[in-house]
Design a protein around this motif. Structure first.
Motif, PDB file in Angstrom:
ATOM      1  N   ARG A   1      72.733 -17.546-118.987  1.00 52.58           N
ATOM      2  CA  ARG A   1      73.575 -17.506-117.789  1.00 52.58           C
ATOM      3  C   ARG A   1      73.237 -16.276-116.956  1.00 52.58           C
ATOM      4  O   ARG A   1      73.049 -15.181-117.486  1.00 52.58           O
ATOM      5  CB  ARG A   1      75.049 -17.468-118.187  1.00 52.58           C
ATOM      6  CG  ARG A   1      76.030 -17.387-117.030  1.00 52.58           C
ATOM      7  CD  ARG A   1      77.443 -17.454-117.554  1.00 52.58           C
ATOM      8  NE  ARG A   1      77.793 -18.809-117.993  1.00 52.58           N
ATOM      9  CZ  ARG A   1      78.861 -19.092-118.737  1.00 52.58           C
ATOM     10  NH1 ARG A   1      79.661 -18.102-119.141  1.00 52.58           N
ATOM     11  NH2 ARG A   1      79.129 -20.329-119.078  1.00 52.58           N
ATOM     12  N   LEU A   2      73.151 -16.473-115.654  1.00 48.21           N
ATOM     13  CA  LEU A   2      72.947 -15.390-114.685  1.00 48.21           C
ATOM     14  C   LEU A   2      74.188 -15.289-113.818  1.00 48.21           C
ATOM     15  O   LEU A   2      74.635 -16.301-113.243  1.00 48.21           O
ATOM     16  CB  LEU A   2      71.713 -15.661-113.810  1.00 48.21           C
ATOM     17  CG  LEU A   2      71.515 -14.744-112.595  1.00 48.21           C
ATOM     18  CD1 LEU A   2      71.345 -13.300-113.029  1.00 48.21           C
ATOM     19  CD2 LEU A   2      70.319 -15.200-111.762  1.00 48.21           C
ATOM     20  N   LYS A   3      74.748 -14.066-113.718  1.00 51.27           N
ATOM     21  CA  LYS A   3      75.972 -13.848-112.944  1.00 51.27           C
ATOM     22  C   LYS A   3      75.672 -12.934-111.765  1.00 51.27           C
ATOM     23  O   LYS A   3      74.999 -11.908-111.935  1.00 51.27           O
ATOM     24  CB  LYS A   3      77.057 -13.220-113.830  1.00 51.27           C
ATOM     25  CG  LYS A   3      77.619 -14.175-114.873  1.00 51.27           C
ATOM     26  CD  LYS A   3      78.083 -13.471-116.112  1.00 51.27           C
ATOM     27  CE  LYS A   3      76.895 -13.098-116.976  1.00 51.27           C
ATOM     28  NZ  LYS A   3      77.288 -12.627-118.323  1.00 51.27           N
ATOM     29  N   LEU A   4      76.176 -13.308-110.583  1.00 50.19           N
ATOM     30  CA  LEU A   4      75.922 -12.567-109.350  1.00 50.19           C
ATOM     31  C   LEU A   4      77.245 -12.175-108.720  1.00 50.19           C
ATOM     32  O   LEU A   4      78.091 -13.037-108.435  1.00 50.19           O
ATOM     33  CB  LEU A   4      75.109 -13.406-108.348  1.00 50.19           C
ATOM     34  CG  LEU A   4      73.772 -13.974-108.830  1.00 50.19           C
ATOM     35  CD1 LEU A   4      73.159 -14.845-107.745  1.00 50.19           C
ATOM     36  CD2 LEU A   4      72.822 -12.846-109.204  1.00 50.19           C
ATOM     37  N   GLY A   5      77.453 -10.876-108.512  1.00 52.43           N
ATOM     38  CA  GLY A   5      78.575 -10.381-107.736  1.00 52.43           C
ATOM     39  C   GLY A   5      78.099 -10.020-106.344  1.00 52.43           C
ATOM     40  O   GLY A   5      77.192  -9.203-106.191  1.00 52.43           O
ATOM     41  N   ILE A   6      78.697 -10.625-105.306  1.00 55.35           N
ATOM     42  CA  ILE A   6      78.179 -10.513-103.939  1.00 55.35           C
ATOM     43  C   ILE A   6      79.240  -9.875-103.057  1.00 55.35           C
ATOM     44  O   ILE A   6      80.377 -10.372-102.975  1.00 55.35           O
ATOM     45  CB  ILE A   6      77.791 -11.896-103.375  1.00 55.35           C
ATOM     46  CG1 ILE A   6      76.927 -12.664-104.382  1.00 55.35           C
ATOM     47  CG2 ILE A   6      77.059 -11.754-102.059  1.00 55.35           C
ATOM     48  CD1 ILE A   6      76.714 -14.112-104.006  1.00 55.35           C
ATOM     49  N   ASP A   7      78.883  -8.785-102.400  1.00 53.81           N
ATOM     50  CA  ASP A   7      79.728  -8.170-101.370  1.00 53.81           C
ATOM     51  C   ASP A   7      79.165  -8.603-100.024  1.00 53.81           C
ATOM     52  O   ASP A   7      78.058  -8.205 -99.648  1.00 53.81           O
ATOM     53  CB  ASP A   7      79.729  -6.650-101.506  1.00 53.81           C
ATOM     54  CG  ASP A   7      80.770  -6.010-100.618  1.00 53.81           C
ATOM     55  OD1 ASP A   7      81.945  -6.360-100.720  1.00 53.81           O
ATOM     56  OD2 ASP A   7      80.385  -5.156 -99.790  1.00 53.81           O
ATOM     57  N   VAL A   8      79.917  -9.432 -99.296  1.00 51.12           N
ATOM     58  CA  VAL A   8      79.393 -10.135 -98.122  1.00 51.12           C
ATOM     59  C   VAL A   8      79.706  -9.358 -96.857  1.00 51.12           C
ATOM     60  O   VAL A   8      80.846  -8.932 -96.632  1.00 51.12           O
ATOM     61  CB  VAL A   8      79.986 -11.559 -98.043  1.00 51.12           C
ATOM     62  CG1 VAL A   8      79.464 -12.289 -96.818  1.00 51.12           C
ATOM     63  CG2 VAL A   8      79.646 -12.337 -99.310  1.00 51.12           C
TER      64      VAL A   8
ATOM     65  N   ALA B   1      86.894 -13.879-100.280  1.00 52.55           N
ATOM     66  CA  ALA B   1      87.170 -14.613 -99.047  1.00 52.55           C
ATOM     67  C   ALA B   1      87.356 -13.618 -97.910  1.00 52.55           C
ATOM     68  O   ALA B   1      87.911 -12.540 -98.088  1.00 52.55           O
ATOM     69  CB  ALA B   1      88.413 -15.477 -99.222  1.00 52.55           C
ATOM     70  N   GLY B   2      86.894 -14.006 -96.731  1.00 50.19           N
ATOM     71  CA  GLY B   2      86.970 -13.080 -95.608  1.00 50.19           C
ATOM     72  C   GLY B   2      86.797 -13.798 -94.287  1.00 50.19           C
ATOM     73  O   GLY B   2      87.122 -14.991 -94.151  1.00 50.19           O
ATOM     74  N   ALA B   3      86.261 -13.076 -93.330  1.00 44.75           N
ATOM     75  CA  ALA B   3      86.173 -13.582 -91.961  1.00 44.75           C
ATOM     76  C   ALA B   3      84.985 -14.500 -91.728  1.00 44.75           C
ATOM     77  O   ALA B   3      84.837 -15.039 -90.633  1.00 44.75           O
ATOM     78  CB  ALA B   3      86.100 -12.397 -90.990  1.00 44.75           C
ATOM     79  N   PHE B   4      84.129 -14.690 -92.753  1.00 46.70           N
ATOM     80  CA  PHE B   4      82.905 -15.451 -92.533  1.00 46.70           C
ATOM     81  C   PHE B   4      82.963 -16.853 -93.141  1.00 46.70           C
ATOM     82  O   PHE B   4      81.928 -17.461 -93.412  1.00 46.70           O
ATOM     83  CB  PHE B   4      81.708 -14.679 -93.108  1.00 46.70           C
ATOM     84  CG  PHE B   4      81.619 -13.279 -92.589  1.00 46.70           C
ATOM     85  CD1 PHE B   4      81.550 -13.026 -91.236  1.00 46.70           C
ATOM     86  CD2 PHE B   4      81.641 -12.199 -93.459  1.00 46.70           C
ATOM     87  CE1 PHE B   4      81.493 -11.740 -90.758  1.00 46.70           C
ATOM     88  CE2 PHE B   4      81.575 -10.907 -92.993  1.00 46.70           C
ATOM     89  CZ  PHE B   4      81.504 -10.670 -91.634  1.00 46.70           C
TER      90      PHE B   4
END
Length: 547
Positions: free
Chosen positions: A349-356, A403-406
């Motif tokens: 398993r590969l886990k990705l934490g993304i700050d958008v 979740a955000g403005a995008f």
């Protein structure tokens, strides 16, 4: 113009005027000069040269002058290798010109660099170092690569190494480099152990080797109780000696420090890479050039290979062919494939934490139960390509972002690629109140929480239901209308405030405050007063356009 030049100009001007009025012979007697001098300045003045300046004594024909073709070759070589001076340009490019002439050409074309002033003269240890046996006195240091402007964008986009572990021989100047994505004691130990094993395999006794380092933590410089598996303990276990440099004495590691400046100017500032394999091939070529072809002026203008052959003919020259290496695979931290896996073997398993953000994504990756990788920055387009390349590294790829403005554009792109993505509720990730908030910390926290969520702790993340595109469009229209109605209410209240400011009142029901009939009934004199009338018209037209 200086005062001397002004006096000389006035003298020559008076000489010409006197000669014009009284003749050359009278001017000669009056000013006490030769007849030819009077004729020279008079003739120049009659030809239109009224500056009275000395002409150049340069000959019109110079047989020994450097031809323009060779001069252009020197300039082209300098632009191709701006890190080389005149002496090295002549040697490396085999230019048919002397070193002095090459320096003059560079100076005339303003291609020379101003030498940095040394405020303090350093001790010259070249004779002492030259007396050492080759490859027995080594200097080791680390170089940060993330502060090189030309290399940094490539490092971010392609996952290239961030640190260089450099080992250099004091006697010959031979260079050995290794690379890693982290600065650690383990990497330093691996780099040095690899070199010592290589030297031992070529017949050099490790007990003759002395390694000098600074007091960095990667070299056990801050360690009180040495461990057998640490840098210092591993070095002593191999039979070599370890010597720390005194604090604030950079000259004690002068050879390896100067090599850092050299490799930055001659390699990292010039090369463009196309992946990790191309990087390794390029740096291997440069290291071989450094050890076998690059002459060192401080060492009698000889290459390390020449010095080795002269001072230690019993050693095989192939001892200098140890290629550079990425240390991450040895630690299970290879950036190009899962840790501890061979080529073609997938992680579970590969886990990705993304700050958008709008222009960039900050991503932290974690394979299975290994440590999270350092944060990386991507543009939205390059991130999609990077994810496509990572799909073959793991059987399952999971990711999450706040979740955000995008909207949910990134979520749908991830799902289309086959990634199991989650959109989570935003929160403050500073659990311990450190009051430090960066994109890297947020991405790391998201990756850590995703790891715990997938392990069974579903309380770590609050997952948001992602609507369908039709639901999103319908909900978007409703939310936009509610926003406009709210804006209309605020503007209506501002109109009421403006009316009351001038002593008028409007109905409490704000449903039709912007209508002309309501204003005529409530404020009959408003339309005769210029300032309130203008204010009322402005607010009424704005509110009606919002309705």
């Amino acid at each position: 113009m200086s005062r001397a030049s002004q006096d000389l100009f006035s003298l020559r001007h008076e000489l010409v005027r006197y000669a014009t009025a009284h003749g050359i012979r009278a001017a000669m007697r009056q000013f006490g000069c030769a007849r030819n001098t009077v004729r020279l300045w008079l003739r120049r003045w009659q030809d239109g040269d009224d500056s009275f300046q000395n002409h150049s004594r340069r000959p019109h024909h110079q047989p020994a002058c450097t031809p323009p073709k060779i001069e252009q070759a020197v300039v082209a070589a300098r632009k191709k290798a701006p890190c080389f001076g005149a002496r090295r340009l002549v040697d490396m490019f085999v230019l048919p010109v002397g070193k002095g002439a090459a320096h003059r050409i560079l100076r005339d074309h303003q291609l020379t660099r101003r030498r940095q002033r040394k405020h303090k003269r350093k001790a010259d240890l070249r004779k002492i170092k030259a007396a050492h046996a080759p490859l027995t006195h080594l200097q080791m240091d680390t170089k940060y690569l993330n502060d090189i402007p030309h290399y940094w964008p490539q490092m971010q986009a392609q996952g290239l190494p961030r640190f260089q572990y450099t080992i250099r021989d004091e006697a010959t100047g031979a260079l050995f480099v290794s690379y890693s994505s982290e600065l650690s004691k383990t990497c330093a130990t691996l780099a040095l152990s690899r070199l010592l094993d290589h030297l031992k395999a070529h017949g050099l006794d490790p007990s003759l080797v002395e390694v000098r380092t600074d007091l960095g933590s990667e070299f056990d410089g801050d360690t009180v109780h040495y461990r057998p598996d640490g840098f210092h303990g591993s070095l002593l276990a191999s039979g070599a000696r370890h010597r720390f440099n005194p604090p604030a004495r950079p000259n004690a590691n002068a050879d390896v420090e100067s090599s850092h400046a050299t490799i930055e100017a001659e390699f990292f500032d010039l090369e463009t890479f196309h992946g990790t394999r191309h990087f390794l091939a390029s740096v291997t070529t440069y290291q071989h050039f450094f050890n076998f072809a690059r002459k060192n002026r401080s060492r009698s203008d000889q290459t390390p290979a020449q010095l080795l052959a002269h001072n230690a003919p019993h050693l095989d020259p192939r001892i200098l062919l140890l290629p550079p290496l990425l240390l991450d695979p040895l630690m299970g931290q290879d950036l190009s494939r899962p840790p501890g896996k061979q080529a073609g073997e997938k992680a579970r398993r590969l886990k990705l934490g993304i700050d958008v953000h709008w222009a960039q994504y900050v991503v932290v990756a974690q394979y299975d139960d290994a440590s999270p990788r350092p944060a990386r920055r991507f543009t939205p387009e390059s991130f999609v390509e990077w994810v496509k390349a990572r799909l073959g590294d793991a059987q399952e790829v999971n990711s999450c972002y706040e979740a955000g403005a995008f909207d949910y554009v990134l979520h749908r792109r991830q799902e289309a690629l086959g990634v199991r993505n989650m959109v989570v509720r935003p929160r403050n990730w500073d659990q311990y109140g450190k009051k430090v908030k960066t994109d890297q910390r947020d991405a790391l926290a998201l990756c850590g929480m995703l790891d715990r969520y997938l392990a069974g702790n579903t309380e770590t993340l609050c997952v948001i239901r992602v609507p369908s595109e039709s639901e999103e469009r319908s909900r978007g229209q409703t939310r936009q209308r509610d926003s406009l109605v709210s804006d209309r209410g605020r503007m209506s209240n501002r109109g009421l405030s403006t009316a009351r400011y001038y002593g008028y009142d409007l109905p409490k029901d704000g449903g039709g405050r912007w209508r002309s009939s309501v204003w005529r009934r409530s404020c009959p004199n408003t339309f005769t007063r210029p300032w309130p009338a203008g204010t009322r018209s402005c607010w009424r037209s704005t509110i009606k356009s919002r309705h």
